[in-house]
Design an enzyme around this catalytic site. Structure first.
Site, PDB file in Angstrom:
ATOM      1  N   THR A 133      32.950   6.574 -34.726  1.00 26.60           N
ATOM      2  CA  THR A 133      33.504   5.331 -35.253  1.00 26.60           C
ATOM      3  C   THR A 133      34.921   5.083 -34.726  1.00 26.60           C
ATOM      4  O   THR A 133      35.633   6.033 -34.378  1.00 26.60           O
ATOM      5  CB  THR A 133      33.548   5.423 -36.801  1.00 26.60           C
ATOM      6  OG1 THR A 133      34.384   4.394 -37.316  1.00 26.60           O
ATOM      7  CG2 THR A 133      34.130   6.742 -37.277  1.00 26.60           C
ATOM      8  N   ASP A 134      35.340   3.817 -34.736  1.00 25.91           N
ATOM      9  CA  ASP A 134      36.727   3.504 -34.359  1.00 25.91           C
ATOM     10  C   ASP A 134      37.708   3.928 -35.465  1.00 25.91           C
ATOM     11  O   ASP A 134      38.918   3.950 -35.245  1.00 25.91           O
ATOM     12  CB  ASP A 134      36.900   2.012 -34.027  1.00 25.91           C
ATOM     13  CG  ASP A 134      36.602   1.073 -35.187  1.00 25.91           C
ATOM     14  OD1 ASP A 134      36.122   1.541 -36.246  1.00 25.91           O
ATOM     15  OD2 ASP A 134      36.846  -0.142 -35.038  1.00 25.91           O
ATOM     16  N   GLU A 135      37.167   4.272 -36.656  1.00 28.80           N
ATOM     17  CA  GLU A 135      38.062   4.629 -37.759  1.00 28.80           C
ATOM     18  C   GLU A 135      38.827   5.927 -37.482  1.00 28.80           C
ATOM     19  O   GLU A 135      39.829   6.207 -38.126  1.00 28.80           O
ATOM     20  CB  GLU A 135      37.286   4.723 -39.077  1.00 28.80           C
ATOM     21  CG  GLU A 135      36.633   3.398 -39.420  1.00 28.80           C
ATOM     22  CD  GLU A 135      36.153   3.294 -40.858  1.00 28.80           C
ATOM     23  OE1 GLU A 135      36.719   3.967 -41.726  1.00 28.80           O
ATOM     24  OE2 GLU A 135      35.214   2.520 -41.093  1.00 28.80           O
ATOM     25  N   TYR A 159      36.278  10.158 -44.894  1.00 28.62           N
ATOM     26  CA  TYR A 159      35.199   9.819 -43.945  1.00 28.62           C
ATOM     27  C   TYR A 159      35.697   9.889 -42.511  1.00 28.62           C
ATOM     28  O   TYR A 159      35.125  10.595 -41.671  1.00 28.62           O
ATOM     29  CB  TYR A 159      34.651   8.408 -44.249  1.00 28.62           C
ATOM     30  CG  TYR A 159      33.838   7.829 -43.099  1.00 28.62           C
ATOM     31  CD1 TYR A 159      32.628   8.412 -42.713  1.00 28.62           C
ATOM     32  CD2 TYR A 159      34.283   6.699 -42.385  1.00 28.62           C
ATOM     33  CE1 TYR A 159      31.889   7.897 -41.642  1.00 28.62           C
ATOM     34  CE2 TYR A 159      33.545   6.188 -41.325  1.00 28.62           C
ATOM     35  CZ  TYR A 159      32.344   6.785 -40.961  1.00 28.62           C
ATOM     36  OH  TYR A 159      31.616   6.280 -39.907  1.00 28.62           O
ATOM     37  N   LYS A 163      34.731  12.451 -39.387  1.00 28.00           N
ATOM     38  CA  LYS A 163      34.185  11.991 -38.097  1.00 28.00           C
ATOM     39  C   LYS A 163      35.102  12.439 -36.953  1.00 28.00           C
ATOM     40  O   LYS A 163      34.629  12.856 -35.896  1.00 28.00           O
ATOM     41  CB  LYS A 163      34.011  10.465 -38.082  1.00 28.00           C
ATOM     42  CG  LYS A 163      32.919   9.923 -38.968  1.00 28.00           C
ATOM     43  CD  LYS A 163      31.513  10.388 -38.605  1.00 28.00           C
ATOM     44  CE  LYS A 163      31.008   9.833 -37.301  1.00 28.00           C
ATOM     45  NZ  LYS A 163      29.584  10.196 -37.055  1.00 28.00           N
TER      46      LYS A 163
HETATM   47  P1  NAD Z   1      23.841   5.294 -42.637  1.00 26.98           P
HETATM   48  O1  NAD Z   1      24.601   5.866 -43.774  1.00 26.98           O
HETATM   49  O2  NAD Z   1      23.160   3.991 -42.792  1.00 26.98           O
HETATM   50  O3  NAD Z   1      22.710   6.335 -42.153  1.00 26.98           O
HETATM   51  C1  NAD Z   1      22.949   7.707 -42.042  1.00 26.98           C
HETATM   52  C2  NAD Z   1      21.583   8.400 -41.944  1.00 26.98           C
HETATM   53  O4  NAD Z   1      21.819   9.810 -41.788  1.00 26.98           O
HETATM   54  C3  NAD Z   1      20.698   8.230 -43.188  1.00 26.98           C
HETATM   55  O5  NAD Z   1      19.374   7.897 -42.803  1.00 26.98           O
HETATM   56  C4  NAD Z   1      20.747   9.598 -43.851  1.00 26.98           C
HETATM   57  O6  NAD Z   1      19.555   9.907 -44.580  1.00 26.98           O
HETATM   58  C5  NAD Z   1      20.935  10.514 -42.653  1.00 26.98           C
HETATM   59  N1  NAD Z   1      21.573  11.800 -43.014  1.00 26.98           N
HETATM   60  C6  NAD Z   1      22.695  11.982 -43.775  1.00 26.98           C
HETATM   61  N2  NAD Z   1      22.956  13.289 -43.893  1.00 26.98           N
HETATM   62  C7  NAD Z   1      22.012  13.955 -43.159  1.00 26.98           C
HETATM   63  C8  NAD Z   1      21.770  15.319 -42.879  1.00 26.98           C
HETATM   64  N3  NAD Z   1      22.557  16.287 -43.381  1.00 26.98           N
HETATM   65  N4  NAD Z   1      20.726  15.639 -42.077  1.00 26.98           N
HETATM   66  C9  NAD Z   1      19.912  14.664 -41.569  1.00 26.98           C
HETATM   67  N5  NAD Z   1      20.091  13.353 -41.826  1.00 26.98           N
HETATM   68  C10 NAD Z   1      21.125  12.998 -42.606  1.00 26.98           C
HETATM   69  O7  NAD Z   1      24.856   5.266 -41.420  1.00 26.98           O
HETATM   70  P2  NAD Z   1      24.979   4.204 -40.228  1.00 26.98           P
HETATM   71  O8  NAD Z   1      25.789   3.074 -40.675  1.00 26.98           O
HETATM   72  O9  NAD Z   1      23.631   3.962 -39.658  1.00 26.98           O
HETATM   73  O10 NAD Z   1      25.860   5.054 -39.206  1.00 26.98           O
HETATM   74  C11 NAD Z   1      25.228   5.918 -38.248  1.00 26.98           C
HETATM   75  C12 NAD Z   1      26.311   6.632 -37.459  1.00 26.98           C
HETATM   76  O11 NAD Z   1      27.132   5.667 -36.791  1.00 26.98           O
HETATM   77  C13 NAD Z   1      27.263   7.466 -38.307  1.00 26.98           C
HETATM   78  O12 NAD Z   1      27.534   8.656 -37.619  1.00 26.98           O
HETATM   79  C14 NAD Z   1      28.499   6.609 -38.450  1.00 26.98           C
HETATM   80  O13 NAD Z   1      29.648   7.410 -38.580  1.00 26.98           O
HETATM   81  C15 NAD Z   1      28.489   5.858 -37.137  1.00 26.98           C
HETATM   82  N6  NAD Z   1      29.126   4.521 -37.160  1.00 26.98           N
HETATM   83  C16 NAD Z   1      28.765   3.613 -38.117  1.00 26.98           C
HETATM   84  C17 NAD Z   1      29.354   2.334 -38.084  1.00 26.98           C
HETATM   85  C18 NAD Z   1      28.962   1.258 -39.079  1.00 26.98           C
HETATM   86  O14 NAD Z   1      29.583   0.192 -39.090  1.00 26.98           O
HETATM   87  N7  NAD Z   1      27.941   1.448 -39.900  1.00 26.98           N
HETATM   88  C19 NAD Z   1      30.291   2.020 -37.106  1.00 26.98           C
HETATM   89  C20 NAD Z   1      30.622   2.981 -36.154  1.00 26.98           C
HETATM   90  C21 NAD Z   1      30.010   4.227 -36.187  1.00 26.98           C
END
Ligand code: NAD
Length: 353
Positions: A133-135, A159, A163
């Protein structure tokens, strides 16, 4: 090729899997623990495809992960599994440390052992793509700067700190062990199948139900919004064409204040759903300012020139087109979000309903 996607039942992971199955010839193994954020109903479009396999597993379980790698022999691991909601990380950081840091460490170690045992050709082809993430870069408050791939890390929340920590581990595995990694850091995503605790789906659904639209502080926090399907396309490009050891920032060139986002949603709903809950004149009347989140970063903004120049990726959606599509999707997919809001999506899975 075979892709192993961790966290594939989540918001972004499910978009990546739909894109891989619907628009590429690749095989996909989805490894997900199915926490509250994991929803297999986001994958119904592709769940019967012969190239798709789901495995319920925790990335912290080293034996299980080693067995999955051995059985399915992935060419590429796309690691998205994480705890992802900042507010939850403030109330209970332990799960964030466990999955985001310990889980990533565990996956790196297991994947490295698997990679070392691959035949030469497969070893050369293998990639571990860490999705971040950009965070991790912290706050751009009071500047016109953009986050580049060389911006120093300065995370503000449990969080983003977790990350950032996982990014450091991934880079160290490349530098120390020559483990073939690529890293991406992306701005805020929005779009279909987004869990309704996040700003955009929460606003759409609360507005439809005549509930308050909570906005932290004065709503002046700026985020750079990216449509989730654009992110999924960028991720597949990086996973398949990115240079080993490199980081790519991904952003939508859409800097918006939270209050602007909420007002835009209200305006789209006025047009698409003029019939409102009883007693409500304008959706925007539901806007309610609430005490700001502690440590809230004011501005994030991504410089996405590297991925454009080196890999030829730019977003296809503007903020206006993407937001309209998103509102239309929530209006057309009531069953999906009602089952999330009522908890049914989890209950049935656990055999409780
Ligand atoms: P989300 O919370 O919607 O999904 C996370 C998934 O990971 C879920 O399906 C959950 O069941 C699974 N999970 C959690 N813990 C687990 C474990 N121990 N073992 C196996 N599976 C597990 O998240 P998202 O929004 O889809 O984000 C996905 C990734 O992208 C993350 O790494 C997040 O940091 C990154 N990200 C998200 C955003 C955003 O805006 N949502 C932006 C930049 C980066």
């Amino acid at each position: 090729m075979t892709f192993l996607v961790t966290g594939g039942a989540g918001f972004i992971g499910s978009a990546v899997i739909r894109e891989l199955i619907q628009n590429t010839p690749h095989r996909v193994i989805n490894v997900d623990k199915l926490t509250y954020a994991g929803n297999l109903e986001s994958l119904t479009e592709i769940e019967d495809n012969q190239r798709y396999t789901f495995i319920e597993a925790d990335i912290c379980d080293a034996d299980k992960m080693a067995a999955v790698l051995k059985e399915y022999q992935p060419n590429i691991i796309m690691h998205l599994a994480a705890e992802s909601h900042v507010d939850r990380s403030i109330d209970g950081p332990a799960e964030f440390i466990q999955t985001n840091i310990v889980g990533t460490f565990n996956l790196l170690n297991t994947a490295k052992t698997y990679w070392l045992e691959l035949a030469d050709e497969l070893k050369k082809q293998f990639r571990f793509h860490h999705i971040s993430t950009d965070e991790v870069y912290g706050d751009l408050h009071g500047t016109d700067d953009l986050f580049t791939e060389s911006t120093s890390y300065a995370p503000s929340s449990p969080y983003s700190a977790s990350k950032a920590s996982s990014d450091h581990l991934v880079r160290a595995w490349n530098r120390t062990y020559d483990f073939p990694v690529v890293v991406t850091n992306c701005s805020n995503n929005y779009g279909p199948f987004h869990f309704p605790e996040k700003l955009i789906p929460l606003t759409i659904l609360n507005a439809l139900e005549g509930e308050p639209l909570p906005i932290y502080g004065a709503g002046t926090q700026i985020r750079d919004w990216l449509y989730v399907e654009d992110h999924a396309r960028a991720l597949i490009k990086v996973a398949t064409q990115g240079v080993i050891g490199e980081t790519y920032n991904i952003g939508g060139h859409n800097e918006k204040q939270n209050i602007e986002v909420v007002n835009s949603i209200c305006a789209i709903l006025e047009e698409l759903k003029p019939t409102k809950p009883a007693g409500l004149n304008n959706y925007a009347d539901l806007i309610t300012f609430v005490t700001d989140r502690p440590g809230h970063d004011l501005r994030y903004a991504i410089d996405a020139r590297k991925i454009d120049k080196e890999l030829g990726w730019t977003p296809q959606e503007s903020f206006d087109s993407g937001l309209r599509k998103t509102v239309e999707w929530y209006l057309a997919n009531k069953t999906w979000w009602q089952r999330v809001r009522s908890g049914q999506y989890q209950g049935e899975r656990l055999g409780q309903l």
